[in-house]
Design a protein around this motif. Structure first.
Motif, mmCIF file in Angstrom:
data_model
loop_
_atom_site.group_PDB
_atom_site.id
_atom_site.type_symbol
_atom_site.label_atom_id
_atom_site.label_comp_id
_atom_site.label_asym_id
_atom_site.label_seq_id
_atom_site.Cartn_x
_atom_site.Cartn_y
_atom_site.Cartn_z
ATOM 1 N N GLY A 91 0.949 -1.270 0.002
ATOM 2 C CA GLY A 91 0.041 -0.037 -0.127
ATOM 3 C C GLY A 91 0.831 1.178 -0.202
ATOM 4 O O GLY A 91 0.217 2.391 -0.196
ATOM 5 N N LEU A 92 2.182 1.173 0.063
ATOM 6 C CA LEU A 92 3.018 2.358 0.079
ATOM 7 C C LEU A 92 2.930 3.025 -1.122
ATOM 8 O O LEU A 92 3.127 2.364 -2.148
ATOM 9 C CB LEU A 92 4.324 1.781 0.544
ATOM 10 N N PRO A 93 2.782 4.240 -1.303
ATOM 11 C CA PRO A 93 2.810 4.950 -2.537
ATOM 12 C C PRO A 93 4.500 5.231 -2.933
ATOM 13 O O PRO A 93 5.397 5.272 -2.229
ATOM 14 C CB PRO A 93 2.050 6.237 -2.365
ATOM 15 N N GLU A 94 4.795 5.459 -4.195
ATOM 16 C CA GLU A 94 5.933 5.840 -4.667
ATOM 17 C C GLU A 94 6.079 7.352 -4.051
ATOM 18 O O GLU A 94 5.144 8.023 -4.065
ATOM 19 C CB GLU A 94 6.104 6.273 -6.166
ATOM 20 N N GLY A 95 7.503 7.558 -3.650
ATOM 21 C CA GLY A 95 7.815 9.045 -3.209
ATOM 22 C C GLY A 95 8.914 8.681 -2.123
ATOM 23 O O GLY A 95 9.254 7.830 -1.867
ATOM 24 N N SER A 96 9.228 10.089 -1.766
ATOM 25 C CA SER A 96 10.100 9.918 -0.250
ATOM 26 C C SER A 96 9.902 11.331 0.219
ATOM 27 O O SER A 96 9.321 12.390 -0.232
ATOM 28 C CB SER A 96 11.567 10.058 -1.020
ATOM 29 N N GLY A 97 10.633 11.562 1.630
ATOM 30 C CA GLY A 97 10.753 12.864 2.049
ATOM 31 C C GLY A 97 11.787 13.004 3.204
ATOM 32 O O GLY A 97 12.168 11.667 3.747
ATOM 33 N N SER A 98 12.319 14.165 3.333
ATOM 34 C CA SER A 98 13.527 14.183 4.255
ATOM 35 C C SER A 98 13.097 14.673 5.433
ATOM 36 O O SER A 98 12.028 15.168 5.854
ATOM 37 C CB SER A 98 14.576 15.143 3.708
ATOM 38 N N VAL A 99 13.858 14.518 6.547
ATOM 39 C CA VAL A 99 14.084 14.918 7.859
ATOM 40 C C VAL A 99 13.763 16.439 7.970
ATOM 41 O O VAL A 99 12.705 17.079 8.603
ATOM 42 C CB VAL A 99 15.219 14.671 8.793
ATOM 43 N N SER A 100 14.411 17.234 7.120
ATOM 44 C CA SER A 100 14.362 18.664 7.101
ATOM 45 C C SER A 100 13.196 19.029 6.513
ATOM 46 O O SER A 100 12.604 20.033 7.128
ATOM 47 C CB SER A 100 15.793 19.083 6.258
ATOM 48 N N ASP A 101 12.813 18.413 5.374
ATOM 49 C CA ASP A 101 11.258 18.740 4.825
ATOM 50 C C ASP A 101 10.284 18.493 5.692
ATOM 51 O O ASP A 101 9.496 19.479 6.006
ATOM 52 C CB ASP A 101 11.211 18.036 3.528
ATOM 53 N N GLY A 102 10.490 17.282 6.469
ATOM 54 C CA GLY A 102 9.401 17.333 7.375
ATOM 55 C C GLY A 102 9.414 18.063 8.821
ATOM 56 O O GLY A 102 8.203 18.389 9.273
ATOM 57 N N ASP A 103 10.528 18.762 9.028
ATOM 58 C CA ASP A 103 10.617 19.728 10.002
ATOM 59 C C ASP A 103 9.910 20.945 9.784
ATOM 60 O O ASP A 103 8.956 21.537 10.513
ATOM 61 C CB ASP A 103 12.085 19.969 10.128
ATOM 62 N N ALA A 104 10.103 21.280 8.323
ATOM 63 C CA ALA A 104 9.296 22.616 7.853
ATOM 64 C C ALA A 104 7.826 22.316 7.901
ATOM 65 O O ALA A 104 7.014 23.145 8.427
ATOM 66 C CB ALA A 104 9.899 22.795 6.612
ATOM 67 N N LEU A 105 7.355 21.322 7.584
ATOM 68 C CA LEU A 105 5.980 20.766 7.529
ATOM 69 C C LEU A 105 5.379 20.729 8.891
ATOM 70 O O LEU A 105 4.260 21.111 8.972
ATOM 71 C CB LEU A 105 5.970 19.522 6.510
ATOM 72 N N PHE A 106 6.153 20.089 9.836
ATOM 73 C CA PHE A 106 5.474 19.970 10.976
ATOM 74 C C PHE A 106 5.545 21.443 11.824
ATOM 75 O O PHE A 106 4.487 21.545 12.381
ATOM 76 C CB PHE A 106 6.726 19.268 11.817
ATOM 77 N N GLN A 107 6.391 22.093 11.510
ATOM 78 C CA GLN A 107 6.294 23.616 12.211
ATOM 79 C C GLN A 107 5.058 23.970 11.776
ATOM 80 O O GLN A 107 4.368 24.825 12.274
ATOM 81 C CB GLN A 107 7.339 24.219 12.184
ATOM 82 N N GLU A 108 4.656 24.101 10.577
ATOM 83 C CA GLU A 108 3.650 24.566 9.826
ATOM 84 C C GLU A 108 2.125 24.029 10.122
ATOM 85 O O GLU A 108 1.251 24.839 10.465
ATOM 86 C CB GLU A 108 3.884 24.542 8.346
ATOM 87 N N GLN A 109 2.064 22.876 9.992
ATOM 88 C CA GLN A 109 1.142 22.196 10.167
ATOM 89 C C GLN A 109 0.727 21.232 11.377
ATOM 90 O O GLN A 109 -0.280 21.091 11.775
ATOM 91 C CB GLN A 109 1.063 20.838 8.897
ATOM 92 N N CYS A 110 1.453 21.301 12.250
ATOM 93 C CA CYS A 110 1.508 20.145 13.233
ATOM 94 C C CYS A 110 1.723 20.928 14.611
ATOM 95 O O CYS A 110 1.328 20.517 15.640
ATOM 96 C CB CYS A 110 2.211 19.015 13.254
ATOM 97 N N ALA A 111 2.697 21.840 14.680
ATOM 98 C CA ALA A 111 3.301 22.223 15.925
ATOM 99 C C ALA A 111 2.342 22.886 16.694
ATOM 100 O O ALA A 111 2.315 23.093 18.012
ATOM 101 C CB ALA A 111 4.365 23.166 15.776
ATOM 102 N N VAL A 112 1.133 23.594 16.281
ATOM 103 C CA VAL A 112 0.108 24.381 16.909
ATOM 104 C C VAL A 112 -0.361 23.302 18.028
ATOM 105 O O VAL A 112 -0.961 23.900 19.149
ATOM 106 C CB VAL A 112 -0.910 24.787 16.120
ATOM 107 N N CYS A 113 -0.457 21.841 17.801
ATOM 108 C CA CYS A 113 -1.042 21.030 18.705
ATOM 109 C C CYS A 113 0.082 20.158 19.306
ATOM 110 O O CYS A 113 -0.185 19.987 20.423
ATOM 111 C CB CYS A 113 -2.064 20.317 18.069
#
Length: 348
Positions: A174-196
Motif C-alpha cells: 500500500g505504500l505509494p511511490e515517493g520520499s521525504g527528508s527529515v528537514s522537509d518534514g521539520d518545516a511541514l511539522f512546524q507549519e501544520q502540526c506544531a500548533v497542537c
C-alpha cells in the motif's frame, strides 16, 4: 435566521460539524452554534463559556463580518491571539468563501451585508443557488435489513472507494511511490502540526506528545509515542496520510507524509542523521523499538473465547439500551466544555 436561504453544506464545513452546529434547532456543542454568526459580536452567544481571549475581543467590539470571518478561518490566532481553538485554518480560497457563504445563509442578513457578495461566492465565483433547507431525514435509519443489505444511502463509486482505500501495512503493501527528508518534514511539522503537538513534538496542553517516552511503559501513566510504544512504522504513515493535519485531512501529498514520518523518526531517535530521507525503498528497513513486545492475538484459539454455539440471551438486563456517556464528555479530545479552563482543543 432565514432557513429559506440555507445553502447546501460545503465540503470544507463538514470538519466544523464535529464542534459546531448550524441550522434549525442548532445548539451549542464544544463550540457555540453558528446561526447568525455573520454580523454577530465576537463571544456573543449568551450562556456559552468562551475563552478569556475571545471574550476580550467581544469587549473590544470585534464583530464577525465576512472580512473578520475570513481572517479567522484562515488563521484563528491571527485575529484572536490566545484563542484555545486548535484549528490550523483553511488554506484554500474557495473553501474559505464557501464556508462564509454557507454561514451567511443562516444569518439574518442572508449574506447580503457589506462584503457578503464576495463572501457568498462559490469556488467558481458564481453566486450560490438559494435552495430550501434540507428536509428532515427521519425514518432512514429505521430501514430494516433485507437480503443482506441495510438499504441505507447508496453504493459507493469506484472513485470514492479509491479515495479511501489508502491503507499501508507493516510489510509495505500500500505504500505509494515517493520520499521525504527529515528537514522537509521539520518545516511541514512546524507549519501544520506544531500548533497542537509542539515545536519539538512535545505536545501542547493535553494534545498528544509524539516524541520521547522511552522506558515509561511500566509507569502508571506511560508516554506512548512511536519511539516508546508503537509496533510498526506503517501505522504512522497510514495515520498521517488518512487523518492529519487535524481538520484538514487528505491535504498532504505522499511526499509530505514521507517527510513528516521521517521527522518523527528523527525526533524519536529512531534515525539520527539530519539528512535522512525516508522512501518507499527503505521504509520496511525501519524497525520501531517496541515492535518485539507485540505478539499475535490468539484469543480466537483459546477455549474461553472459542465459539460454543448460539450466544447466551438469558438473564439480560431489562429495558432498552441507552447511551449514558459520549466521547466528548469522556474528554477523549482535549478541550471539553466541562473543563475548568478551555483546553487546547476547545473551539469557539
Amino acid at each position: 435566521m432565514t432557513p429559506s436561504l440555507a445553502q447546501d453544506m460545503p465540503r470544507a464545513f463538514r470538519m466544523c460539524t464535529a464542534c459546531h452546529a448550524v441550522g434549525d434547532g442548532a445548539a451549542n456543542k464544544i463550540g457555540p452554534h453558528l446561526n447568525g454568526v455573520v454580523g454577530r459580536p465576537a463571544g456573543g452567544v449568551e450562556g456559552f463559556k468562551y475563552s478569556p481571549a475571545m471574550a476580550e475581543k467581544g469587549g473590544e467590539g470585534v464583530v464577525w463580518t465576512p472580512e473578520a470571518l475570513e481572517t479567522f478561518l484562515r488563521n484563528p490566532r491571527q485575529i484572536v491571539p490566545g484563542t484555545k481553538m486548535a484549528f490550523a485554518g483553511l488554506k484554500q480560497d474557495a473553501d474559505v468563501s464557501a464556508v462564509i457563504g454557507y454561514l451567511a445563509s443562516y444569518s439574518e442578513t442572508g449574506g447580503n451585508g457589506a462584503g457578503d457578495q464576495d463572501a457568498s461566492a462559490t469556488s467558481d465565483g458564481a453566486t450560490p443557488a438559494v435552495t430550501p433547507a434540507a428536509a428532515p431525514r427521519s425514518g432512514v435509519v429505521t430501514q430494516t435489513r433485507v437480503g443482506g443489505v441495510y438499504r441505507l444511502g447508496r453504493a459507493a463509486t469506484a472513485n470514492e472507494i479509491a479515495a479511501w482505500d489508502v491503507d499501508v501495512r507493516p510489510d509495505g503493501a500500500g505504500l505509494p511511490e515517493g520520499s521525504g527528508s527529515v528537514s522537509d518534514g521539520d518545516a511541514l511539522f512546524q507549519e501544520q502540526c506544531a500548533v497542537c503537538h509542539g515545536v519539538f513534538a512535545e505536545g501542547v496542553d493535553r494534545w498528544p506528545v509524539l516524541a520521547g517516552g522511552q522506558d515509561t511503559l511500566t509507569d502508571d501513566r506511560p508516554e506512548k509515542t512511536i519511539g516508546s510504544y508503537w509496533p510498526y512504522l506503517s501505522t504512522v504513515y497510514d495515520y498521517i496520510r488518512r487523518a492529519m493535519p487535524y481538520g484538514n485531512a487528505h491535504s498532504l501529498s505522499d511526499d509530505d507524509v514521507y517527510a513528516l514520518t521521517a521527522y518523527l523518526l528523527y525526533m524519536n531517535d529512531v534515525v539520527t542523521e539530519e539528512d535522512f530521507v525516508l522512501s518507499k525503498e527503505n521504509f520496511t528497513e525501519i524497525r520501531l523499538p517496541n515492535e518485539d513486545n507485540f505478539i499475535d492475538d490468539t484469543r480466537p484459539e483459546e477455549p474461553q473465547y472459542h465459539s460454543t454455539g448460539e450466544p447466551c440471551m438469558q438473564d439480560c438486563i431489562p429495558g432498552t439500551a441507552r447511551v449514558v456517556m459520549r466521547a466528548r464528555i469522556l474528554d477523549v479530545t482535549p478541550g471539553s466544555v466541562e473543563d475548568d479552563g478551555l483546553g487546547a482543543g476547545a473551539v469557539e
